[in-house]
Design a protein around this motif. Structure first.
Motif, short mmCIF file in Angstrom:
data_model
loop_
_atom_site.label_atom_id
_atom_site.label_comp_id
_atom_site.label_asym_id
_atom_site.label_seq_id
_atom_site.Cartn_x
_atom_site.Cartn_y
_atom_site.Cartn_z
N LEU A 1 0.82 -1.21 0.00
CA LEU A 1 0.00 0.00 0.00
C LEU A 1 0.85 1.27 0.00
O LEU A 1 0.32 2.37 -0.05
CB LEU A 1 -0.92 0.01 1.23
CG LEU A 1 -1.99 -1.09 1.30
CD1 LEU A 1 -2.60 -1.12 2.70
CD2 LEU A 1 -3.08 -0.85 0.27
N SER A 2 2.18 1.13 0.10
CA SER A 2 3.07 2.30 0.25
C SER A 2 2.60 3.17 1.42
O SER A 2 2.61 4.40 1.34
CB SER A 2 3.10 3.16 -1.03
OG SER A 2 3.82 2.52 -2.02
N CYS A 3 2.18 2.52 2.49
CA CYS A 3 1.61 3.27 3.62
C CYS A 3 2.67 3.69 4.61
O CYS A 3 2.41 4.49 5.49
CB CYS A 3 0.53 2.45 4.31
SG CYS A 3 1.13 1.00 5.19
N THR A 4 3.88 3.11 4.52
CA THR A 4 5.04 3.39 5.37
C THR A 4 5.03 2.68 6.72
O THR A 4 5.94 2.85 7.52
CB THR A 4 5.27 4.91 5.68
OG1 THR A 4 4.30 5.34 6.65
CG2 THR A 4 5.17 5.75 4.44
N ASN A 5 4.00 1.88 6.99
CA ASN A 5 3.92 1.30 8.33
C ASN A 5 5.12 0.44 8.69
O ASN A 5 5.61 0.48 9.81
CB ASN A 5 2.62 0.49 8.46
CG ASN A 5 1.45 1.40 8.78
OD1 ASN A 5 1.64 2.45 9.41
ND2 ASN A 5 0.27 1.04 8.35
#
Lengths: 383, 156, 431, 288, 264
Positions: free
Chosen positions: A269-273
């Motif tokens: 998701l390229s969410c950076t989590n």
């Protein structure tokens, strides 16, 4: 009997554990450690033993974390939560200095350092390895990060050996745990049975010894040392994940065009989590924050992530535009090029990136998939 | 080599990178329909749109390959110097120049007759193949350079 | 002079876009039209098919000035539809959140929008040049209100925390306690505000309003009560639509609410105060006395004083709630597990007056029909009446002065045009 | 380690935050091209940065606007610095808008520069594309100042068009020298241009050098460097003697912020000058 | 220093709830200092004094929903040197863009007994669909901090710090526990742009996307993830059809969800 601290392991009954908090305070430390908040075990300031996650454990799998009750009153009966100790050494947001106009020129005022000394209570073996990694990053290069190093010089590392492995743990693969080898001031092993609930204490440094000297401990029976060893061995044998590290650095250098990257890019998701929960991810950005009059400017640093589109922006365009390239950068760096830069893997096997990925991307599975050579499309073309 | 005995046309062709090492019979065949010419700075060696019937082997000087349109200034897209060639339009239909070739310095070139060379190459497929092995990379390189120009590598 | 035309196309210092048209023929006011050209946004329409849980978030977007009012009315309407009871600390926290909005919204209107009218400034920025302390007080008060909204709602505008049944997360005692110094300071500022606005010059005008507001047996009304009027009306919220109806007029994108068979009425601070002033807190009541306010205020210009008194009340009430707070066991009351077709209505007291919501839900918990009556649509007709009286009294005034007077008369009622669009330029035609 | 990467160099005063800019006064501003200026700056007080080596860069700071990594194109022992800045964003806009007497901030020097000593004894090919010339200028001067230590020296400078050539007067001076061959080419030109036309690699066949004993310094747009380095390698220049100067997003310039990573390298710390042999596997893959 | 004319600020309103322009007045601590640096030349909601344009900075709130407004925004652009849109309405059409997915005639009839009195366009669109926009501030409502940053950057002629990262990064920096992973609460954080400060997760609810899509949202993966969390197709559709329904990535998301079979 007043324990000397030096010399072999010491034993402290569970009932005496509050005295340990007192001893830490007496040595001038503010205590941070595990506590239950918002449905997870997080690292935060602790007032007393009751703030510890007594009787709680965590159940973790890819993309899922749940707190559960244990059948006992263990203080450290969990694996690792969403937070890392990193935030105490490398805060999510930090003012670096303030620049003020000074006639036609300007002057720079450094940021005062926070004199608080933190006792990091409950560091896991993998997290000590993580600390070694961030030490190399922030202190091992030509420029030492002043904020990190000031805070780093004031911490006391109180490690607790893991009594159970989390569902996404793979420290055995990374050679970072579960037994504590180096890097701690004090090493604790929580023994729940047989016998009374008690702790095995080992001082590894002078600072650790000073704390231990304030505690009424007894010389630990040899059986307890053996029990501690068994606890660690049992944890080691129940790792939730494994990662084949053999040749992984070369593998990642040679598979930059492997089709598996397309596959993982479809999920990521390229969410950076993953980067935000990683104990060793150190990327940051700097921001110029002027006041409204424009006379003074603060320079702030905050956590950044290689998954952000703007991270590689050069002359207005991102170098790594695709999700594929950003995930590949993260994994190849973490497990591969980290070695080139810092002489160690960037991964400590804590499994946080697996647990806290909303879509459950598991780097151990990705590495396994990269080991399968891709089917070449040109193999049978020319006759 | 000295001033007293200038290299013959055959030698000039045989020494040019395009023909060096090829069958001497092919070189002689090419030389038989070729002539050496001098161009003054500003002279046109080729004019866009006209019949392309020559292959120019540059021996000395500098030639600019220009493209232009009525609504914009003429643009030089490449300069060609000694050891390089101008022209492949003689080899491919419709046999018309795709650009202007203008000498920007006093230039000397061997002008090979295109149709005649084509005829020779088609009658001797082995020569033809050997020649193409030399000639196609030149075209490929020109295409590559055009591609790089299209990349506009200095663009931000 | 048989014909005159005065135009103001765009009312300033009101929330939203509107105009006013007054037609004067042969010295008689023929027509007063409060025009709302704020474009329609069709909230009732797109609420259809949405989950009952979404109504507080969606309806908040009707108005950025009083989003809490929309969240409170919609949540209460849903809870009535579903038979849920929310009381104890959760009820108190909702009241506390509403206090935040009243303080913020009233301070905004008093200092930034209304006070410049009385002191002859076009805005608070220029007012601040000569009266820096007053504006600083106003901003500090407003900030105290916003701080409540932030802690309880997550943010000042369109809070994210309120939900059907309560909140997503309730504050800890410590988080609320941290607000105490600011609120204690705000109490003093609020009392100072009453003194400040009581000292302004008010035109000597009284209007015969029918005041309509909620009435609650014990409290100054916010989230609960029955509908009461100064002309003896007393009815449950569920009968609101039997007595009041919305009519559409060609000159406005807002519907006008009238009392069936009786015409215009007034909601808002004047109405609330007239019907509930005995339920004000002690310091609010003494501030009202000290300001010389009678139990019923009919001078619309003095609404600024009533608003200031309500700020004292809201701050005092907030401190009371803070004192008594113990976190509830759960942040919200669980909605029923299964649904049947049902209906619910609620009225809460937005800073500008009663806000009515009614929803009909289907068996999937989705909204089949929504009906929202905003305070400004209820006041719109009554503001037109005020204006008619004003113009009739002031026919000899020149255009500029009359225009200014009309705008002031409108601002007395703190109309929220954004709300009503589901509002102003002045255009006076004289023939 | 090829160059001392220590950014300290402040003399005398108490140690400031390592990432804090030091005030420098603008002495002159020269317009190079329509969007490029050359700034000459001097320390405004006793504090100054260490003398940069050829190929190193500084972080230039416009007060209240921000920092930008700019290569050093000249550095005097007196502490005077020359930087050529192209307007590509808010910071470079602000830096380009300064006038003599204004103050800018400087921290540095950073990174590893051109390994000039390593090139001794053999031929040197310098290939510059566009704004790749400013970081190479100090290298060219360093080579010319010890000309006898090197074999043949070939410089090829390419730009998009004649008006995009920087240091025009200096180029003319270099071209007149007999101990260095300086070729200039542009991607396209009008009739008023009498020089060569063609991408920079088209000049390489003309260059005279002994590939196995040649060291190459290449700087310019990434694609231009890749093509030039490959062409050099094709000519037989050992890949580990081809040096290119990379550009990546930089925030801290000291290897702490992670932004400028390229494969195994921190461009700010390990580079910007890196061996082509180490970069080639990554340059051939998109979006590394 | 020579006296410099303060730049002129104008605030414009189109179809909206007024919340974003209220954010200007909500800058309680900075409002007066700001007024010293910038002349509030045209701000109807705050002042009855209007200075004629042109303006150096225009803040535009609201979406275009009428033919008159489509004309007016071009006039606003013509007299604005820098035009910054504020909020979800101005960026993507706002909640009133839900009409773009429905029959406006039906909407008009649902709300008004005499629909013929109401003039409106069939769609609600963001400002950038009509005129060039220099900067967009996201959010329903905008964040005060981002508004201050944008104005301050304008005054300092620097690039504003307005990253298009995901809400997740702010969420982690804030020290929230992830509501998706720890509680199974559906959350739009991974596909939503940062800027709000990750308020919703801090209050134990999932992000509802009021800042619109982040810089590089992976919508197909997110949809699969939402289904895994047990959301039905209509639920997913509703989640994306709120305050930024017409933002391209969210529009695609709701339409993909709408194309899914209802039962699983």
């Amino acid at each position: 009997m007043v324990g000397s601290g030096a010399g072999g392991p010491r034993s402290l009954p569970r009932e005496e554990f509050p005295a340990f908090f007192e001893a830490l305070r007496a040595e001038g430390y503010s205590i941070v450690g595990p506590t239950v908040r918002d449905g997870a075990i997080v690292y935060d300031r602790l007032e007393g033993v009751d703030d510890l996650p007594i009787g709680w454990t965590d159940r973790q799998e890819a993309g899922r974390y749940r707190l559960e009750r244990r059948g006992d009153r263990a203080l450290f009966g969990y694996s690792v939560g969403p937070f890392t100790w990193k935030k105490f050494l490398f805060p999510a947001r930090e003012r670096l200095f303030t620049i003020s106009r000074d006639g036609p020129s300007f002057s720079v005022a450094p940021e005062p350092t926070d004199p608080t000394r933190f006792a990091l209570l409950g560091m896991r073996a993998c997290e000590l390895a993580g600390l070694d990694v961030t030490d190399r990053v922030f202190q091992g290069g030509p420029v030492v990060d002043p904020g990190y190093s000031a805070r780093r010089s004031r911490i006391l590392r109180v490690a607790v050996q893991c009594g159970q492995a989390g569902g996404t743990c793979f420290c055995v693969s990374m050679g970072t745990g579960p037994g504590v080898r180096d890097g701690a001031d004090l090493v604790l092993t929580e023994i729940l049975e047989p016998g009374p609930h008690r702790f095995l204490f080992e001082a590894r440094t002078g600072a650790g010894t000073s704390v231990l000297a304030r505690l009424k401990t007894a010389v630990a029976p040899v059986a307890d040392e053996r029990t501690a060893g068994e606890i660690v061995a049992r944890t080691a044998s129940s790792m939730g994940r494994a990662l084949e590290t053999e040749g992984v650095r070369d593998l990642l250098r040679e598979t930059l065009s492997h089709p598996r990257w397309d596959d993982v890019a479809r999920r990521c998701l390229s969410c950076t989590n993953c980067t935000m929960v990683c104990p060793t991810c150190f990327c940051s950005t700097q921001e110029e924050v002027p006041d409204l009059t424009g006379a003074t400017v603060e320079r702030w640093r905050r956590w950044d992530s290689c998954f952000n589109l703007g991270f590689t922006e050069l002359h207005g365009t991102a170098v790594r535009k695709s999700g594929l390239s950003r995930y590949r950068q993260w994994l190849t760096h973490k497990l591969g090029t980290w070695h080139d830069q810092f002489g160690t893997s960037g991964c400590i096997g804590c499994g946080r990136c697996i647990t806290w990925c909303p879509v459950g991307i598991d780097l151990t599975a990705e590495i396994a998939a990269l080991r399968v050579p891709p089917v070449s499309v040109t193999k049978e073309a020319p006759r | 080599m000295n001033a007293a005995s200038p290299p013959s046309l055959v030698d000039e062709i045989a020494n040019h990178p395009l023909f060096a090492g090829l069958d001497p019979k092919l070189v002689r065949a090419a030389a038989s329909t070729a002539q050496e010419r001098e161009f003054a700075a500003g002279d046109l060696l080729a004019r866009e749109g006209t019949t392309a019937d020559t292959l120019l082997l540059i021996l000395r000087g500098k030639v600019a390959l220009e493209v232009g349109a009525a609504d914009r200034p003429t643009l030089t897209v490449q300069t060609v110097g000694p050891g390089e060639v101008v022209g492949w339009s003689w080899f491919v239909p419709p046999f018309r120049w795709r650009f202007d070739a203008r000498a920007v310095k006093p230039t000397r070139a061997v002008v090979v007759n295109g149709p005649a060379l084509r005829e020779t190459l088609s009658r001797h497929p082995a020569w033809g193949f050997a020649f193409l092995v030399r000639f196609l990379p030149l075209i490929a390189e020109r295409l590559e350079n055009t591609r790089i120009q299209l990349l506009d590598i200095h663009a931000r | 002079m048989a014909e005159r035309t005065i135009r103001v196309d765009y009312l300033a210092r009101v929330e939203g876009e509107g105009a006013l048209k007054v037609r004067i023929e042969n010295g008689r006011v023929e027509d007063v039209e409060l025009k709302i050209f704020e474009p329609p946004r069709f909230f009732e329409a797109f609420l259809r098919g949405r989950s009952y849980l979404e109504a507080p978030d969606i309806t908040a977007r009707i108005c950025g000035i009083c989003p809490v009012a929309y969240q409170m009315s919609s949540a209460h309407a849903m809870e009535r539809a579903l038979g849920m009871t929310v009381d104890g600390p959760l009820r108190e926290l909702r009241r506390l959140l509403y206090c935040g909005e009243w303080i913020e919204s009233h301070a905004l209107h008093i200092y930034l929008l209304h006070a410049p009218d009385f002191l002859g400034y076009p805005d608070a920025i220029r007012l601040a040049k000569d009266h820096p302390e007053a504006v600083a007080h106003g901003l500090a008060l407003k900030k105290a209100g916003n701080a409540l909204m932030q802690v309880l709602g997550g943010r000042e505008i369109h809070p994210i925390n309120p939900r059907v049944g309560g909140f997503y997360r309730v504050p800890t005692r410590g988080e609320l306690e941290a607000l105490r110094p600011m609120l204690s300071n705000a109490l003093g500022l609020a009392e100072e505000t009453v003194r400040f606005v009581a000292g302004l010059d008010f035109p000597d005008i009284e209007e015969e309003y029918e005041f309509v507001a909620l009435q609650h047996p014990r409290e100054y009304p916010m989230n609960e009560g029955s509908v009461a009027s100064s002309r003896g009306l007393h009815l449950p919220v569920t009968e609101f639509e039997d007595v009041f109806e919305e009519v559409q007029v060609p000159h406005s994108n807002a519907l006008q609410s009238v009392r069936r068979g009786a015409g215009s009425y007034l909601v808002g601070p004047l109405a609330r105060y007239a019907l509930n002033h005995d339920r004000l807190s002690p310091r609010a009541l003494s501030a009202a006395h000290a300001a010389g306010l009678p139990p019923v205020v009919r001078n619309p210009y003095r609404s600024i004083v009533v608003r200031a008194v309500e700020v004292v009340y809201a701050v005092e009430e907030a401190l009371r709630i803070l004192d008594a707070y113990t976190p509830p066991p759960a942040p919200y009351v669980e909605p029923p597990a299964s649904f049947h077709a049902t209906e619910g209505a609620a009225i809460t007291e937005a800073p500008r007056g009663m806000l009515y919501h009614r929803y009909r839900l289907n068996a999937d918990g989705l909204i089949d029909e929504a009906k929202i009556v905003a305070p400004t649509s209820q006041n719109q007709k009554r503001i037109e009446d005020d204006l008619r009286h004003l113009v009739e009294r002031s026919l000899d005034l020149d255009e500029a002065t009359l225009t200014d007077a009309c705008e002031r008369a409108i601002r007395n009622h703190d109309p929220c045009i954004s709300c009503a669009t589901h509002f102003l330029s002045l255009d006076v035609e004289r023939r | 380690m090829l160059a001392d990467p220590s950014p300290s160099g402040a003399s005398g005063d108490p140690e400031p935050p390592p990432l804090a800019p030091i005030p420098y006064v603008v002495r002159s501003v020269t317009t190079e091209t329509p969007d490029t200026v050359t700034l000459t700056i001097r320390p405004s007080a006793t504090r100054r940065i260490a003398t940069p080596r050829p190929g190193q860069f500084n972080m230039l700071y416009a007060f209240g606007v921000g920092e930008s990594a700019i290569s050093v194109s000249r550095a005097s022992l007196e502490g005077e610095l020359v930087h050529t800045v192209r307007r590509v964003g808010k910071v470079t806009n602000a830096l380009s808008a300064v006038t003599p007497g204004d103050t800018v901030g400087v921290r540095g020097p950073y990174g590893r520069g051109w390994p000039i000593a390593e090139a001794r004894g053999g031929d040197v090919v310098v290939i510059a594309g566009g704004l790749g010339l400013p970081p190479l200028r100090p290298a060219i001067y360093a080579i010319l100042s010890q000309r006898e230590s090197f074999g043949r020296v070939e410089v090829i400078y390419g730009a998009r068009s004649p008006k995009d050539l920087v240091y025009y007067d200096e180029i003319q001076t270099w071209r007149r020298r007999t101990d260095v061959r300086f070729q200039t080419t542009v991607d396209a030109a009008g009739r008023d241009w009498y020089g060569d036309v063609g991408v920079v690699t088209t000049r390489l066949p003309d260059a005279r050098f002994d590939p196995p004993k040649t060291t190459a310094f290449v700087c310019g747009p990434e694609i231009m460097m890749t093509l030039s380095a490959k062409a050099l390698a094709d000519r037989g220049v050992p890949r580990d003697r081809i040096w290119v100067s990379m550009e990546r997003n930089m925030k801290c310039a000291v290897g702490l912020c992670g932004h400028c990573q390229f494969g195994p390298s921190f461009v700010c710390r390990d580079g910007p000058v890196l061996r082509f042999s180490a970069l080639e596997p990554f340059l051939s893959v998109k979006e590394v | 220093m020579p006296a410099v004319r303060r730049p002129r600020l104008a605030v414009w309103k189109f179809a909206s709830c007024d919340g974003c322009q209220l954010s200007v007045l909500d800058l309680e601590d900075e409002l007066l200092a700001l007024a010293d640096r910038i002349e509030i030349a045209n701000f109807r909601e705050a002042s009855s004094a209007v200075v004629d344009g042109p303006y150096d900075l225009s803040l535009v709130e609201g979406s275009v929903t009428t033919a008159e407004d489509a004309k007016r925004i071009r006039e606003v652009r013509a007299q604005s040197r820098v035009l910054v849109t504020i909020g979800a309405c101005a960026t993507s059409g706002g909640i009133q863009a839900l009409r773009n997915f429905a029959d406006v005639e039906e909407y008009r009839r649902a709300v008004y007994a005499r629909p013929e009195y109401i003039e409106t366009l069939a769609t609600s669109s963001g400002i950038a669909e009509h005129v060039p926009v220099d900067l967009e501030l996201r959010g329903c409502p905008i964040s005060k901090a981002q508004l201050l940053e944008a104005v301050s950057a304008f005054l300092g002629q620097r690039a504003p710090n307005l990253p298009n990262d995901s809400v997740c990064i702010e969420c982690k920096r804030r020290g929230n526990v992830c509501v998706v992973v720890a509680h199974g609460t559906p959350c739009l954080g991974p596909v939503t742009q940062a800027g709000c400060g990750a308020i919703c997760p801090a209050f134990h609810r999932g992000c509802y996307g009021c800042f619109g899509p982040q810089g590089s949202p992976n919508i197909p993966s997110f949809l699969a993830h939402a289904r895994d969390l047990g959301l039905s197709a209509p639920e997913i559709r509703r989640v994306f059809r709120t305050f930024n329904a017409n933002a391209p990535a969210f529009r695609v998301a709701s339409e993909s969800a709408a194309a899914e079979p209802e039962a699983r």
